[in-house]
Design an enzyme around this catalytic site. Structure first.
Site, mmCIF file in Angstrom:
data_model
loop_
_atom_site.group_PDB
_atom_site.id
_atom_site.type_symbol
_atom_site.label_atom_id
_atom_site.label_comp_id
_atom_site.label_asym_id
_atom_site.label_seq_id
_atom_site.Cartn_x
_atom_site.Cartn_y
_atom_site.Cartn_z
ATOM 1 N N ARG A 87 0.902 -1.171 0.118
ATOM 2 C CA ARG A 87 -0.064 -0.105 -0.074
ATOM 3 C C ARG A 87 1.061 1.344 0.062
ATOM 4 N NH1 ARG A 87 -5.024 2.229 2.407
ATOM 5 N NH2 ARG A 87 -5.012 4.591 1.816
ATOM 6 N N ARG A 96 -5.529 1.737 -4.723
ATOM 7 C CA ARG A 96 -4.751 1.069 -3.570
ATOM 8 C C ARG A 96 -4.775 -0.678 -3.731
ATOM 9 N NH1 ARG A 96 -8.662 4.710 -1.733
ATOM 10 N NH2 ARG A 96 -8.085 6.012 0.039
ATOM 11 N N ASP A 99 -6.614 -1.736 1.206
ATOM 12 C CA ASP A 99 -7.083 -0.697 2.093
ATOM 13 C C ASP A 99 -7.952 -1.423 3.219
ATOM 14 O OD1 ASP A 99 -7.731 1.952 3.294
ATOM 15 O OD2 ASP A 99 -9.616 1.727 2.507
ATOM 16 N N ASP A 101 -9.956 -0.567 6.602
ATOM 17 C CA ASP A 101 -10.346 0.219 7.607
ATOM 18 C C ASP A 101 -11.120 -0.469 8.793
ATOM 19 O OD1 ASP A 101 -9.982 2.482 6.049
ATOM 20 O OD2 ASP A 101 -11.914 2.337 5.144
#
Length: 177
Positions: A87, A96, A99, A101
């Site tokens: 990344r 990306r 990713d 989260d």
């Protein structure tokens, strides 16, 4: 000595749109299956980029698991996975390789530099809400008290905008199934 907390559910959103994104998601899920207990994975959905129109579509999924890690440790795990997948962060909204989260860590609320839990924009992102329905429709946002399924009912999307690429659980390694 660090106090060990009891295990709690964590929900992580995964997305990728560069360099074999489905393989990137599969590798991330395999790694998470070694780091978390009781791992469940949503279907994989193809979603349009919300950044630049010239980006490739994303593949998105949500992983649910259990851990005794602190929220900061969950974030560090997410960042390690991103780094392992190469990344780069050249600018906000950049494409990306991976990713990750942190959406929720149990019913905890955290507001620290670099870490907000629940994720402050989870309910406004269809690419998060749609896969969340696969693994946590009953999940209550600890801030609003609203369930994921109730948030989903306020949104409008269809299978043409968010087509399913893989069925729920397809990303899990065979030894975990």
């Amino acid at each position: 000595m660090k106090e060990v907390s009891s295990p709690r559910d964590v929900l992580l959103a995964l997305g990728a749109n560069l360099d074999r994104p489905l393989e990137r998601l599969r590798e991330a899920v395999a790694r998470l299956a070694t780091e978390l207990d009781e791992v469940r994975v949503s279907a994989v959905y193809r979603t349009p980029s919300e950044g630049s129109a010239d980006q490739a579509d994303y593949l998105n999924a949500v992983v649910r698991g259990r851990t005794s890690r602190t929220p900061r440790e969950v974030l560090e795990l997410a960042q390690r996975l991103e780094a392992e997948q190469g990344r780069a962060r050249p600018y906000p909204g950049a494409p990306r390789t991976l990713d990750v989260d942190v959406l929720f860590v149990g019913d905890l609320r955290v507001d620290e530099p670099g870490l907000s839990i629940p994720h402050p924009r989870w309910a406004s992102r269809d690419f998060v809400v749609v896969p969340l329905l696969d693994v946590a429709p009953e999940w209550l946002d600890p801030v609003t008290g609203v369930a994921v399924a109730d948030v989903a009912r306020t949104r409008s999307w269809d299978d043409r905008r968010f087509p399913r690429v893989e069925r729920p659980g397809a990303l899990l390694p065979l030894e975990v199934i």
